[in-house]
Design an enzyme around this catalytic site. Structure first.
Site, PDB file in Angstrom:
ATOM      1  N   ARG A 177      60.460  85.029  16.511  1.00  0.00           N
ATOM      2  CA  ARG A 177      61.468  85.517  17.471  1.00  0.00           C
ATOM      3  C   ARG A 177      62.823  85.901  16.883  1.00  0.00           C
ATOM      4  O   ARG A 177      63.710  86.300  17.633  1.00  0.00           O
ATOM      5  CB  ARG A 177      61.691  84.489  18.592  1.00  0.00           C
ATOM      6  CG  ARG A 177      60.443  84.018  19.307  1.00  0.00           C
ATOM      7  CD  ARG A 177      59.718  85.140  20.005  1.00  0.00           C
ATOM      8  NE  ARG A 177      58.647  84.639  20.890  1.00  0.00           N
ATOM      9  CZ  ARG A 177      57.599  85.358  21.256  1.00  0.00           C
ATOM     10  NH1 ARG A 177      57.468  86.606  20.829  1.00  0.00           N
ATOM     11  NH2 ARG A 177      56.683  84.873  22.048  1.00  0.00           N
TER      12      ARG A 177
ATOM     13  N   ASN B 258      47.336  86.293  25.742  1.00  0.00           N
ATOM     14  CA  ASN B 258      46.783  87.637  25.574  1.00  0.00           C
ATOM     15  C   ASN B 258      46.290  87.796  24.128  1.00  0.00           C
ATOM     16  O   ASN B 258      47.094  87.676  23.214  1.00  0.00           O
ATOM     17  CB  ASN B 258      47.847  88.691  25.880  1.00  0.00           C
ATOM     18  CG  ASN B 258      47.266  90.091  25.820  1.00  0.00           C
ATOM     19  OD1 ASN B 258      46.049  90.258  25.899  1.00  0.00           O
ATOM     20  ND2 ASN B 258      48.115  91.092  25.658  1.00  0.00           N
TER      21      ASN B 258
ATOM     22  N   ASP C  45      48.778  82.594  16.379  1.00  0.00           N
ATOM     23  CA  ASP C  45      49.450  83.381  17.425  1.00  0.00           C
ATOM     24  C   ASP C  45      50.499  82.521  18.153  1.00  0.00           C
ATOM     25  O   ASP C  45      50.706  82.652  19.363  1.00  0.00           O
ATOM     26  CB  ASP C  45      48.447  83.999  18.413  1.00  0.00           C
ATOM     27  CG  ASP C  45      49.033  85.187  19.182  1.00  0.00           C
ATOM     28  OD1 ASP C  45      50.223  85.519  18.971  1.00  0.00           O
ATOM     29  OD2 ASP C  45      48.307  85.781  20.006  1.00  0.00           O
TER      30      ASP C  45
ATOM     31  N   GLY D 126      51.280  83.574  26.067  1.00  0.00           N
ATOM     32  CA  GLY D 126      51.393  82.891  24.779  1.00  0.00           C
ATOM     33  C   GLY D 126      51.618  81.402  24.875  1.00  0.00           C
ATOM     34  O   GLY D 126      52.090  80.886  25.892  1.00  0.00           O
TER      35      GLY D 126
END
Ligand SMILES: [Zn+2]
Length: 425
Positions: free
Chosen positions: A65, A279, A306, A325
């Site tokens: 991030r 996803n 992920d 997520g």
């Protein structure tokens, strides 16, 4: 730096597929000897009795991030969570703000990683400018700046022409293209796997075909270009057959699976817990079992987390509105050790292979992926018999979006070593 002797540990060897009682001698950040018994002289000694010594984990897929969404996670918290979970290197996905689509952003990430001195952050550059799928980003330039792979993760490169050029171009400098295989015209506004169960639950579906169509197209482009493709987060049984056939045809295609697709399936959605919203979506039990078999057979090459941190005000929203997520870095190894090794579905060296040796090899990381003479002193001590509680105190990640929050897990990383430096928790 003085020599450190790690004494009496159970050393996981992924090449021989064994776990052997051995001593490990480390000097200047490197492993200089591994033997059944090393006589200690004036070495610093670390007693490893009762501990499994596992090669440092390498995560090919994490969202840290930074830059731009530091309220979710940043390179400090993300790399602390990583080393806390036994990860010594993490590939950071480019869907940041700004996206990692230029050399300057790539260099920024490398610099921040060095400042933090925890797990190494390996930048994944974007394939296209702005991850828009239209125009190739400066791939060669980013590679020189430190990018080790390229992906538009979050988006599939919908244009076959653009993807063809990416695969052709990266061949010249040995780059690896990571595809997020999802035809978004089929998953638009989807929330969960498209199946009888999720129709009953009233959740808009994302069909398996969104993944298989994308994988089929990507593989055909590898056939055309002879490029190098890695498929992210494979979730469906039907995808496995496509990957298997591509490998049999000698194409340079590899694939990953996430911990959540290995341990959960769509049945958990009965709870409507937004922490299960991911996803690609959690699929059926049959898919989950097929994926585990494919991982054991080597059709799927690696586990990649992920890791997708979100702030609680985002993730605690209703199922429809919550982002996709879940987080993994702090505890992925403990969960997979319990679910796969303790349950007898996979042996420990095989798990270490798909979480360390193989991803290090795919990313070309020399000196990682084994506890052997000449390798980097990057491994961790795992105590399978101590309990942890996944709570705010335990998690080093800034986020806590995981359905395992508050749960007790068996097994803990006691300490991690990276390039000879020990991190204790
Ligand atoms: Zn993705």
């Amino acid at each position: 730096m003085s020599k450190i002797l790690f004494k009496n540990g159970e050393v996981v060897n992924t090449a021989r597929n064994t776990v052997d009682k051995a001593d490990v001698l480390v000097e200047n950040g490197l492993i200089i000897d591994v033997a059944p018994s090393i006589e200690s002289r004036d070495f610093e000694i670390v007693d490893c009795r009762g501990l499994l010594l596992v090669p440092g984990l390498v995560d090919m897929h994490a969202h840290l991030r930074e830059p731009g969404e530091e309220y979710k996670e940043d390179i400090r918290t993300g790399t602390t969570a990583a080393i806390h979970g036994g990860f010594v290197a993490v590939l950071s996905m480019p869907n940041t703000n700004p996206p990692s689509d230029t050399r300057s952003v790539v260099e920024y990430i490398v610099r921040r990683s060095k400042e933090e001195e925890k797990a190494d952050v390996l930048p994944c550059g974007a394939i296209t400018k702005g991850r828009k799928g239209e125009e190739l980003a400066e791939l060669g330039d980013m590679m020189e700046g430190g990018a080790v792979a390229f992906s538009d993760d979050g988006n599939w490169v919908q244009s076959s022409g653009v993807m063809r050029r990416a695969l052709e171009y990266t061949k010249f400098f040995g780059g690896i293209i990571i595809s997020h295989p999802e035809d978004k015209t089929l998953t638009y506004r989807g929330l969960a796997n498209e199946s009888p169960l999720t129709i009953k639950l009233g959740l808009r579906g994302m069909p398996v075909e969104a993944e298989t169509i994308a994988i089929f197209r990507d593989i055909e482009l590898v056939r055309l270009t002879r490029g190098r493709l890695h498929l992210a987060h494979v979730s469906a049984k039907e995808s496995i057959n496509l990957i298997k056939r591509a490998k049999e045809a000698g194409l340079n295609v590899t694939a990953e699976v996430t911990p959540h697709h290995l341990v959960f399936d769509e049945e958990v959605l009965i709870s409507y817990d937004p922490n299960y919203k991911v996803n690609p979506p959690l699929r059926t039990r049959e898919d989950r079992e097929a994926i585990l078999s494919a991982l054991k057979e080597g059709i799927i090459d690696v586990v990649a987390t992920d890791h997708a941190p979100h702030a609680d005000f985002e993730k605690m929203d209703e199922f429809n509105a919550a982002p996709f997520g879940m987080i993994w870095l702090d505890f992925a190894f403990s969960v997979l050790y319990n679910e796969l090794v303790r349950s007898g579905k996979m042996d420990l060296p095989a798990l270490a292979k798909v979480m360390s040796t193989k991803p290090a090899e795919l990313l070309g990381l020399k000196g990682l992926g084994a506890i052997s003479k000449g390798y980097r002193a990057s491994f961790f001590a795992y105590n399978p018999n101590v309990e942890i509680i996944v709570n705010r105190e335990f998690l080093k990640s800034r986020a806590f979006n995981t359905p395992l929050y508050g749960k007790t897990l068996k097994g803990r990383v006691e300490w991690a070593l990276k390039d000879g430096r020990i991190y204790r928790f």
